[in-house]
Scaffold this motif. Structure first.
Motif, PDB file in Angstrom:
ATOM      1  N   GLU A  59      -0.341   8.704  -6.052  1.00 51.60           N
ATOM      2  CA  GLU A  59      -0.422  10.148  -5.795  1.00 51.60           C
ATOM      3  C   GLU A  59       0.395  10.939  -6.816  1.00 51.60           C
ATOM      4  OE1 GLU A  59       0.450  10.465  -1.597  1.00 51.60           O
ATOM      5  OE2 GLU A  59      -1.676  10.190  -1.081  1.00 51.60           O
ATOM      6  N   ALA A  60       1.428  10.294  -7.383  1.00 52.65           N
ATOM      7  CA  ALA A  60       2.238  10.977  -8.398  1.00 52.65           C
ATOM      8  C   ALA A  60       1.438  11.212  -9.684  1.00 52.65           C
ATOM      9  CB  ALA A  60       3.500  10.170  -8.690  1.00 52.65           C
ATOM     10  N   LEU A  61       0.320  10.506  -9.852  1.00 53.32           N
ATOM     11  CA  LEU A  61      -0.501  10.709 -11.049  1.00 53.32           C
ATOM     12  C   LEU A  61      -1.092  12.124 -11.097  1.00 53.32           C
ATOM     13  CD1 LEU A  61      -2.455   7.311 -11.322  1.00 53.32           C
ATOM     14  CD2 LEU A  61      -0.616   8.119 -12.822  1.00 53.32           C
TER      15      LEU A  61
ATOM     16  N   ALA B  36       0.827  -1.215   0.000  1.00 53.27           N
ATOM     17  CA  ALA B  36       0.000   0.000   0.000  1.00 53.27           C
ATOM     18  C   ALA B  36       0.863   1.267   0.000  1.00 53.27           C
ATOM     19  CB  ALA B  36      -0.993  -0.003   1.160  1.00 53.27           C
ATOM     20  N   PRO B  37       1.927   1.338   0.825  1.00 56.64           N
ATOM     21  CA  PRO B  37       2.792   2.531   0.737  1.00 56.64           C
ATOM     22  C   PRO B  37       3.421   2.697  -0.657  1.00 56.64           C
ATOM     23  CG  PRO B  37       3.249   1.322   2.765  1.00 56.64           C
ATOM     24  CD  PRO B  37       2.308   0.473   1.960  1.00 56.64           C
ATOM     25  N   TYR B  38       3.796   1.567  -1.263  1.00 53.82           N
ATOM     26  CA  TYR B  38       4.382   1.613  -2.605  1.00 53.82           C
ATOM     27  C   TYR B  38       3.364   2.139  -3.622  1.00 53.82           C
ATOM     28  CZ  TYR B  38       7.081  -0.018  -6.650  1.00 53.82           C
ATOM     29  OH  TYR B  38       7.790  -0.076  -7.827  1.00 53.82           O
ATOM     30  N   LEU B  39       2.142   1.581  -3.550  1.00 57.41           N
ATOM     31  CA  LEU B  39       1.085   2.029  -4.467  1.00 57.41           C
ATOM     32  C   LEU B  39       0.736   3.497  -4.229  1.00 57.41           C
ATOM     33  CD1 LEU B  39      -1.159   1.504  -6.587  1.00 57.41           C
ATOM     34  CD2 LEU B  39      -2.607   0.673  -4.724  1.00 57.41           C
TER      35      LEU B  39
ATOM     36  N   GLY C  65      -6.869  15.823 -11.157  1.00 55.87           N
ATOM     37  CA  GLY C  65      -6.997  16.888 -10.166  1.00 55.87           C
ATOM     38  C   GLY C  65      -6.458  16.503  -8.815  1.00 55.87           C
ATOM     39  N   GLU C  66      -6.943  15.392  -8.277  1.00 51.64           N
ATOM     40  CA  GLU C  66      -6.430  14.945  -6.980  1.00 51.64           C
ATOM     41  C   GLU C  66      -6.445  13.430  -6.956  1.00 51.64           C
ATOM     42  OE1 GLU C  66      -8.734  15.567  -3.416  1.00 51.64           O
ATOM     43  OE2 GLU C  66     -10.377  14.407  -4.231  1.00 51.64           O
ATOM     44  N   ALA C  67      -5.650  12.896  -6.055  1.00 56.64           N
ATOM     45  CA  ALA C  67      -5.614  11.451  -5.858  1.00 56.64           C
ATOM     46  C   ALA C  67      -6.008  11.157  -4.424  1.00 56.64           C
ATOM     47  CB  ALA C  67      -4.213  10.914  -6.133  1.00 56.64           C
TER      48      ALA C  67
ATOM     49  N   THR D 183       3.150  -2.039 -13.466  1.00 55.14           N
ATOM     50  CA  THR D 183       2.396  -2.262 -14.709  1.00 55.14           C
ATOM     51  C   THR D 183       1.077  -1.504 -14.667  1.00 55.14           C
ATOM     52  OG1 THR D 183       3.375  -4.461 -14.876  1.00 55.14           O
ATOM     53  CG2 THR D 183       1.397  -4.060 -16.187  1.00 55.14           C
ATOM     54  N   LEU D 184       0.402  -1.573 -13.513  1.00 56.34           N
ATOM     55  CA  LEU D 184      -0.876  -0.861 -13.357  1.00 56.34           C
ATOM     56  C   LEU D 184      -0.690   0.634 -13.635  1.00 56.34           C
ATOM     57  CD1 LEU D 184      -3.164  -1.270 -10.167  1.00 56.34           C
ATOM     58  CD2 LEU D 184      -2.960   0.856 -11.411  1.00 56.34           C
ATOM     59  N   ILE D 185       0.335   1.216 -13.006  1.00 57.90           N
ATOM     60  CA  ILE D 185       0.559   2.661 -13.142  1.00 57.90           C
ATOM     61  C   ILE D 185       0.954   3.012 -14.583  1.00 57.90           C
ATOM     62  CG2 ILE D 185       2.045   4.593 -12.403  1.00 57.90           C
ATOM     63  CD1 ILE D 185       0.046   3.786 -10.229  1.00 57.90           C
TER      64      ILE D 185
END
Ligand code: PLP
Length: 464
Positions: free
Chosen positions: A363-365, A355-358, A372-374, A439-441
């Protein structure tokens, strides 16, 4: 063994599906024209369709496949239980080992004095149970006028008549005569869309205080319970401001209103704790569970009930139950699922590693021009698409137009990411690895780029 994935050609399957299968929450006429996607098998976090595409399922089915697809142990347990005792009921002074063992295990995992389980076949059924149970509880305590349940707009609590009424989805209320009487809805803590000029903290507090106003307006002697998801799921993965839940808890305590936490999505590790109530610091009287309870391998849900409420209900006969309450095969599968979650330390791994990795990558998206926000907690996240970040603008096009385009781009890039209006949401299997998160990101970023290009080309990237 027969090869279960041996099947008719896709076009024939699609034609049969279009001719005979009515899909939930779907414009079936439109789908019949377009042609449905046929999923044939899955392993880990990856779906395979009838054309051989391998798709990363960032929604864990419908938020439920917490341990991932293809766990042999769950299939083995189901087969063994079917041979030993495929069915028996728990109505007439009988019980069976899977229901006993599962109830005891759930009581052990659940916080505080939540030690009693009423089983159902789904989350919807469990919330129907809750409506009847809290009203009956107050009647048993000599307060039969306490029959109103307060819920929230844009909440999702299921699709039966009772649970659909509890939910606050206007599209659902518009069809089939919902809601039933004595359900009251207050606003949701969705700061991005509804917070205006307030800070998130002030807005969260104001939303929570709507509960107090509603209790005072309706009358303390009329209100039975407040129900909410610790984090709204189907409404768009809306993480409430930090001020929200403490104030809700204070108000429930002050007016002695029962608090029902709908943990159907948040439960069983999704937020990085066993229950979302622990993550959000609340003490519910009842929790609704389903989905991750069995990781979706068998249909089962239920209500985890406090000792206080259960002891009052136990004073007489509660005229309620389902043929499949505590179904032995579903209960055995759920128990094995909980064993896997616990023994493989999947919840701890979510909290401390994945979860911290994700979160960092998700949030970088917000650096993307469309985002707009994550929002993210544990393994449930959302991003809001916007034509103007600084004003938090909605698109001029009908809500969901851009979200739908983005979802279509995701599917084309072999990623299942859902849209709720113009929010994109994820809820991947809890076993997703760091490489799979990458891969997801990557696929999400490609899809966002393609979506932006398309809406620019179609003149849709404009503020309302
Ligand atoms: C899915 C869901 C339900 C309904 O569960 P079903 O098993 O589909 O009936 C109830 N509450 C929440 C929060 C859900 O996400």
């Amino acid at each position: 063994m027969t090869d279960l994935t041996n099947h008719l050609p896709t076009a024939e399957l699609q034609a049969l599906d279009a001719a005979h299968h009515m899909h939930p929450f779907t414009a079936n006429g439109e789908l019949a024209q377009k042609g449905v996607r046929v999923i044939t098998r899955a392993k880990g976090v990856t779906l395979t369709d009838s054309e051989g595409h391998e798709i990363l399922d960032a929604m864990a089915g419908l938020w439920c496949v917490n341990v991932g697809y293809g766990r042999e142990e769950l299939a083995d347990v189901a087969a063994r239980q079917m041979r030993e005792l495929p069915y028996y009921n728990t109505f007439f002074q009988t019980t069976h080992v899977p229901a006993i063992a599962l109830a005891a295990k759930i009581a052990e995992l659940a916080p505080g004095d939540l030690n009693n389980v009423f089983f159902a076949g789904s989350g919807s059924e469990a919330n129907d149970t809750n409506i009847r149970m809290v009203r009956h509880y107050w009647a048993m305590k000599g307060k039969p006028t306490k029959s109103i349940l307060i819920s929230r707009k844009n909440a999702y609590h299921g699709s039966s008549v009772g649970s659909g009424s509890l939910g606050g989805m206007s599209g659902m209320h518009a069809q089939g005569g919902l809601p039933i009487p004595d359900i009251h809805h207050i606003n949701q803590p969705n700061w991005w869309a509804e917070g205006g000029d307030a800070t998130p903290e002030d807005f969260g507090l104001a939303c929570a205080q709507e509960l107090e106003q509603a209790i005072l307006e309706l009358g303390e002697d009329r209100v039975a319970a407040f129900i909410a998801e610790p984090i709204q799921g189907a409404g768009g993965v809306i993480v409430p401001p930090a001020t929200y839940w403490p104030e809700i808890q204070r108000i429930c305590d002050k007016y002695e209103i029962l608090l029902i936490a709908d943990e159907v999505i948040c439960g069983f590790g999704r937020t990085g704790a066993w229950f979302g109530s622990e993550t959000m610091g609340i003490r519910p009287d009842i929790m609704t569970i389903a989905k991750g309870l069995s990781s979706g391998y068998a249909p089962i849900g239920g209500s985890i009930v406090s000792d206080e409420v259960a002891s009052v209900i136990a004073q007489g006969e509660f005229n309620h139950g389902y043929t499949y309450s505590g179904h032995p095969v579903a209960a055995a599968v759920a128990l094995e699922n909980l064993r896997i979650l616990e023994e493989e330390k999947i919840v701890e791994r979510v909290k401390t590693v994945t979860a911290p990795y994700l979160k960092e990558k998700w949030e970088a998206l917000v650096a993307h021009p469309l985002v707009g926000e994550a929002n993210i907690i544990g393994m449930m996240g959302s991003i809001t698409l916007t034509p103007n970040k600084s004003t938090r603008a909605a698109f001029a096009a009908e809500a969901g137009t851009v979200g739908y385009i983005c979802r279509e781009r995701c599917f084309a890039n072999n990623l299942v990411m859902r849209h709720v209006g113009d929010r994109m949401i994820i809820s991947p299997p809890l076993v997703i690895t760091e490489a799979e998160i990458d891969t997801l990101i990557a696929r999400a970023t490609t899809s966002l780029d393609e979506c932006l290009a398309q809406i620019e080309a179609e003149g849709l990237n404009v503020s309302a």
